[in-house]
Design a protein around this motif. Structure first.
Motif, PDB file in Angstrom:
ATOM      1  N   SER A 132       0.844  -1.200   0.000  1.00 38.29           N
ATOM      2  CA  SER A 132       0.000   0.000   0.000  1.00 38.29           C
ATOM      3  C   SER A 132       0.879   1.249   0.000  1.00 38.29           C
ATOM      4  CB  SER A 132      -0.894   0.004   1.255  1.00 38.29           C
ATOM      5  OG  SER A 132      -0.113   0.320   2.408  1.00 38.29           O
ATOM      6  N   PRO A 133       0.301   2.411  -0.320  1.00 39.82           N
ATOM      7  CA  PRO A 133       1.105   3.648  -0.296  1.00 39.82           C
ATOM      8  C   PRO A 133       1.758   3.907   1.063  1.00 39.82           C
ATOM      9  CG  PRO A 133      -0.951   4.026  -1.476  1.00 39.82           C
ATOM     10  CD  PRO A 133      -1.041   2.649  -0.862  1.00 39.82           C
ATOM     11  N   LEU A 134       1.036   3.699   2.153  1.00 43.86           N
ATOM     12  CA  LEU A 134       1.620   3.913   3.475  1.00 43.86           C
ATOM     13  C   LEU A 134       2.726   2.895   3.745  1.00 43.86           C
ATOM     14  CD1 LEU A 134       1.755   5.388   6.156  1.00 43.86           C
ATOM     15  CD2 LEU A 134      -0.104   3.899   6.992  1.00 43.86           C
ATOM     16  N   GLY A 135       2.499   1.651   3.354  1.00 50.26           N
ATOM     17  CA  GLY A 135       3.525   0.624   3.528  1.00 50.26           C
ATOM     18  C   GLY A 135       4.770   0.948   2.725  1.00 50.26           C
ATOM     19  N   GLN A 136       4.592   1.443   1.500  1.00 54.33           N
ATOM     20  CA  GLN A 136       5.726   1.834   0.667  1.00 54.33           C
ATOM     21  C   GLN A 136       6.479   3.001   1.304  1.00 54.33           C
ATOM     22  OE1 GLN A 136       6.857   0.434  -2.522  1.00 54.33           O
ATOM     23  NE2 GLN A 136       5.767  -1.178  -1.418  1.00 54.33           N
ATOM     24  N   LYS A 137       5.728   3.945   1.884  1.00 53.90           N
ATOM     25  CA  LYS A 137       6.374   5.071   2.565  1.00 53.90           C
ATOM     26  C   LYS A 137       7.167   4.567   3.773  1.00 53.90           C
ATOM     27  CE  LYS A 137       5.662   9.532   4.743  1.00 53.90           C
ATOM     28  NZ  LYS A 137       4.720  10.581   5.127  1.00 53.90           N
ATOM     29  N   LEU A 138       6.593   3.633   4.522  1.00 53.03           N
ATOM     30  CA  LEU A 138       7.296   3.059   5.668  1.00 53.03           C
ATOM     31  C   LEU A 138       8.580   2.372   5.223  1.00 53.03           C
ATOM     32  CD1 LEU A 138       7.398   2.342   8.703  1.00 53.03           C
ATOM     33  CD2 LEU A 138       6.117   0.273   8.138  1.00 53.03           C
ATOM     34  N   LEU A 139       8.489   1.577   4.173  1.00 57.29           N
ATOM     35  CA  LEU A 139       9.683   0.897   3.669  1.00 57.29           C
ATOM     36  C   LEU A 139      10.754   1.891   3.235  1.00 57.29           C
ATOM     37  CD1 LEU A 139       8.044  -1.956   1.560  1.00 57.29           C
ATOM     38  CD2 LEU A 139       9.321  -2.225   3.705  1.00 57.29           C
ATOM     39  N   ALA A 140      10.334   2.998   2.641  1.00 59.99           N
ATOM     40  CA  ALA A 140      11.293   3.985   2.136  1.00 59.99           C
ATOM     41  C   ALA A 140      11.893   4.829   3.254  1.00 59.99           C
ATOM     42  CB  ALA A 140      10.613   4.883   1.105  1.00 59.99           C
ATOM     43  N   THR A 141      11.105   5.154   4.265  1.00 60.44           N
ATOM     44  CA  THR A 141      11.576   6.100   5.285  1.00 60.44           C
ATOM     45  C   THR A 141      12.064   5.450   6.578  1.00 60.44           C
ATOM     46  OG1 THR A 141       9.338   6.399   6.148  1.00 60.44           O
ATOM     47  CG2 THR A 141      10.080   7.948   4.445  1.00 60.44           C
ATOM     48  N   GLU A 142      11.669   4.221   6.835  1.00 56.94           N
ATOM     49  CA  GLU A 142      12.030   3.586   8.104  1.00 56.94           C
ATOM     50  C   GLU A 142      13.540   3.479   8.323  1.00 56.94           C
ATOM     51  OE1 GLU A 142      10.181   0.118  10.837  1.00 56.94           O
ATOM     52  OE2 GLU A 142      10.730  -0.487   8.807  1.00 56.94           O
ATOM     53  N   PRO A 143      14.337   3.097   7.326  1.00 54.92           N
ATOM     54  CA  PRO A 143      15.782   3.035   7.578  1.00 54.92           C
ATOM     55  C   PRO A 143      16.361   4.385   8.023  1.00 54.92           C
ATOM     56  CG  PRO A 143      15.258   1.863   5.566  1.00 54.92           C
ATOM     57  CD  PRO A 143      14.006   2.585   5.997  1.00 54.92           C
ATOM     58  N   ARG A 144      15.913   5.461   7.384  1.00 60.75           N
ATOM     59  CA  ARG A 144      16.399   6.790   7.769  1.00 60.75           C
ATOM     60  C   ARG A 144      15.896   7.157   9.166  1.00 60.75           C
ATOM     61  NH1 ARG A 144      14.700   9.466   3.614  1.00 60.75           N
ATOM     62  NH2 ARG A 144      12.812  10.287   4.541  1.00 60.75           N
ATOM     63  N   ALA A 145      14.643   6.815   9.468  1.00 65.62           N
ATOM     64  CA  ALA A 145      14.089   7.105  10.789  1.00 65.62           C
ATOM     65  C   ALA A 145      14.852   6.348  11.878  1.00 65.62           C
ATOM     66  CB  ALA A 145      12.596   6.751  10.833  1.00 65.62           C
ATOM     67  N   ILE A 146      15.207   5.104  11.592  1.00 68.08           N
ATOM     68  CA  ILE A 146      15.971   4.313  12.566  1.00 68.08           C
ATOM     69  C   ILE A 146      17.361   4.900  12.735  1.00 68.08           C
ATOM     70  CG2 ILE A 146      17.062   2.063  12.961  1.00 68.08           C
ATOM     71  CD1 ILE A 146      14.513   0.819  11.684  1.00 68.08           C
ATOM     72  N   GLN A 147      18.008   5.270  11.632  1.00 69.54           N
ATOM     73  CA  GLN A 147      19.351   5.856  11.698  1.00 69.54           C
ATOM     74  C   GLN A 147      19.322   7.173  12.466  1.00 69.54           C
ATOM     75  OE1 GLN A 147      21.111   6.676   7.890  1.00 69.54           O
ATOM     76  NE2 GLN A 147      23.123   7.041   8.760  1.00 69.54           N
ATOM     77  N   THR A 148      18.336   8.007  12.196  1.00 72.88           N
ATOM     78  CA  THR A 148      18.222   9.284  12.895  1.00 72.88           C
ATOM     79  C   THR A 148      17.938   9.048  14.378  1.00 72.88           C
ATOM     80  OG1 THR A 148      17.431  10.310  10.857  1.00 72.88           O
ATOM     81  CG2 THR A 148      17.017  11.513  12.901  1.00 72.88           C
ATOM     82  N   SER A 149      17.117   8.065  14.680  1.00 72.21           N
ATOM     83  CA  SER A 149      16.833   7.730  16.080  1.00 72.21           C
ATOM     84  C   SER A 149      18.088   7.262  16.802  1.00 72.21           C
ATOM     85  CB  SER A 149      15.759   6.638  16.162  1.00 72.21           C
ATOM     86  OG  SER A 149      14.541   7.103  15.638  1.00 72.21           O
ATOM     87  N   MET A 150      18.879   6.436  16.128  1.00 78.33           N
ATOM     88  CA  MET A 150      20.128   5.960  16.733  1.00 78.33           C
ATOM     89  C   MET A 150      21.089   7.128  16.968  1.00 78.33           C
ATOM     90  SD  MET A 150      19.728   2.782  17.298  1.00 78.33           S
ATOM     91  CE  MET A 150      21.379   2.266  17.667  1.00 78.33           C
ATOM     92  N   SER A 151      21.143   8.045  16.020  1.00 72.30           N
ATOM     93  CA  SER A 151      21.994   9.221  16.167  1.00 72.30           C
ATOM     94  C   SER A 151      21.529  10.053  17.362  1.00 72.30           C
ATOM     95  CB  SER A 151      21.959  10.056  14.888  1.00 72.30           C
ATOM     96  OG  SER A 151      22.717  11.220  15.044  1.00 72.30           O
ATOM     97  N   PHE A 152      20.213  10.226  17.481  1.00 69.79           N
ATOM     98  CA  PHE A 152      19.668  10.966  18.624  1.00 69.79           C
ATOM     99  C   PHE A 152      20.036  10.278  19.933  1.00 69.79           C
ATOM    100  CE2 PHE A 152      16.411  11.258  21.881  1.00 69.79           C
ATOM    101  CZ  PHE A 152      16.436  12.627  22.142  1.00 69.79           C
ATOM    102  N   MET A 153      19.876   8.963  19.977  1.00 70.15           N
ATOM    103  CA  MET A 153      20.197   8.224  21.208  1.00 70.15           C
ATOM    104  C   MET A 153      21.674   8.376  21.566  1.00 70.15           C
ATOM    105  SD  MET A 153      17.813   4.781  21.233  1.00 70.15           S
ATOM    106  CE  MET A 153      18.808   3.958  20.039  1.00 70.15           C
ATOM    107  N   ASN A 154      22.550   8.317  20.570  1.00 73.21           N
ATOM    108  CA  ASN A 154      23.985   8.484  20.831  1.00 73.21           C
ATOM    109  C   ASN A 154      24.292   9.885  21.347  1.00 73.21           C
ATOM    110  OD1 ASN A 154      24.704   5.871  20.115  1.00 73.21           O
ATOM    111  ND2 ASN A 154      25.014   6.412  17.977  1.00 73.21           N
ATOM    112  N   GLN A 155      23.690  10.900  20.733  1.00 67.63           N
ATOM    113  CA  GLN A 155      23.900  12.271  21.202  1.00 67.63           C
ATOM    114  C   GLN A 155      23.381  12.439  22.621  1.00 67.63           C
ATOM    115  OE1 GLN A 155      22.021  14.733  18.240  1.00 67.63           O
ATOM    116  NE2 GLN A 155      23.608  14.336  16.720  1.00 67.63           N
ATOM    117  N   TRP A 156      22.206  11.889  22.890  1.00 65.10           N
ATOM    118  CA  TRP A 156      21.634  11.953  24.231  1.00 65.10           C
ATOM    119  C   TRP A 156      22.559  11.279  25.227  1.00 65.10           C
ATOM    120  CZ3 TRP A 156      20.433   8.357  27.882  1.00 65.10           C
ATOM    121  CH2 TRP A 156      19.709   8.807  28.997  1.00 65.10           C
ATOM    122  N   ALA A 157      23.068  10.105  24.874  1.00 56.21           N
ATOM    123  CA  ALA A 157      23.939   9.356  25.780  1.00 56.21           C
ATOM    124  C   ALA A 157      25.213  10.139  26.081  1.00 56.21           C
ATOM    125  CB  ALA A 157      24.274   7.987  25.191  1.00 56.21           C
ATOM    126  N   GLN A 158      25.785  10.790  25.076  1.00 56.34           N
ATOM    127  CA  GLN A 158      26.996  11.595  25.315  1.00 56.34           C
ATOM    128  C   GLN A 158      26.696  12.757  26.245  1.00 56.34           C
ATOM    129  OE1 GLN A 158      28.511  12.645  21.435  1.00 56.34           O
ATOM    130  NE2 GLN A 158      29.868  10.870  21.394  1.00 56.34           N
TER     131      GLN A 158
END
Length: 179
Positions: A132-158
């Motif tokens: 579906s369109p939403l599923g396709q958007k999730l597939l396209a954006t989820e890797p970036r969202a996870i990477q950005t989340s990990m970056s946020f967590m690392n910055q927070w931890a520092q």
């Protein structure tokens, strides 16, 4: 404080390098826990699970597993056998070629896990969703969202590590000890 966070990062990097540098035979690993028993998925459930993993590009996670493990093993053996560098380099090529394609076993295992965790109908519904369109958007954006989340967590931890460090220092100063 940035010196402290750099020190933490450097210490973490050094620890990671030290752990990977220990020859495989010298590492003390606890006995592996038995893998949980997976219920057998139907052929249709397995097919849907494979399709989901393909849509999620899961193969990219393990595409270099065989050459990576071959390289890691060669490097560990090389540390203990420096005089065999030429031979180990040649053997690594032979081993990598003879085991090429075995990473597909990871994909099949992942499909079995999905087929065990989700019913056949749930897997089919997930395939429909990902198409579906939403599923396709999730597939396209989820890797970036996870990477950005990990970056946020690392910055927070520092930043949090600096707060913790400051509180340690303040408490030690109260005791008359500068660290």
């Amino acid at each position: 404080m940035t010196k402290f966070s750099r020190m933490l990062s450097a210490a973490g990097l050094a620890l990671g390098l030290a752990l990977t540098a220990v020859p495989a035979g010298a590492q003390q690993k606890p006995p592996a826990a038995p893998a949980p028993a997976l219920k057998e998925g139907t052929p249709a459930a397995m097919a849907a699970a494979r399709e989901i993993l393909t849509m999620k590009n899961a193969g990219a996670m393990y595409a270099n597993a065989v050459p990576g493990i071959v390289l890691q093993t060669k490097e560990a053996l090389l540390q203990a056998n420096l005089n065999y560098q030429k031979d180990l380099n040649e053997v690594a090529t032979i081993v990598a070629q003879s085991l090429a394609g075995r990473e597909k076993e990871i994909g099949e295992g992942m499909a079995r896990v999905y087929a065990s965790e989700f019913s056949e109908q749930e897997l089919k519904d997930l395939v429909t969703f990902y198409k579906s369109p939403l599923g396709q958007k999730l597939l396209a954006t989820e890797p970036r969202a996870i990477q950005t989340s990990m970056s946020f967590m690392n910055q927070w931890a520092q930043a949090f590590a600096e707060i913790v460090n400051a509180q340690f220092r303040a408490e030690m100063r109260k005791r008359g000890k500068e660290i």
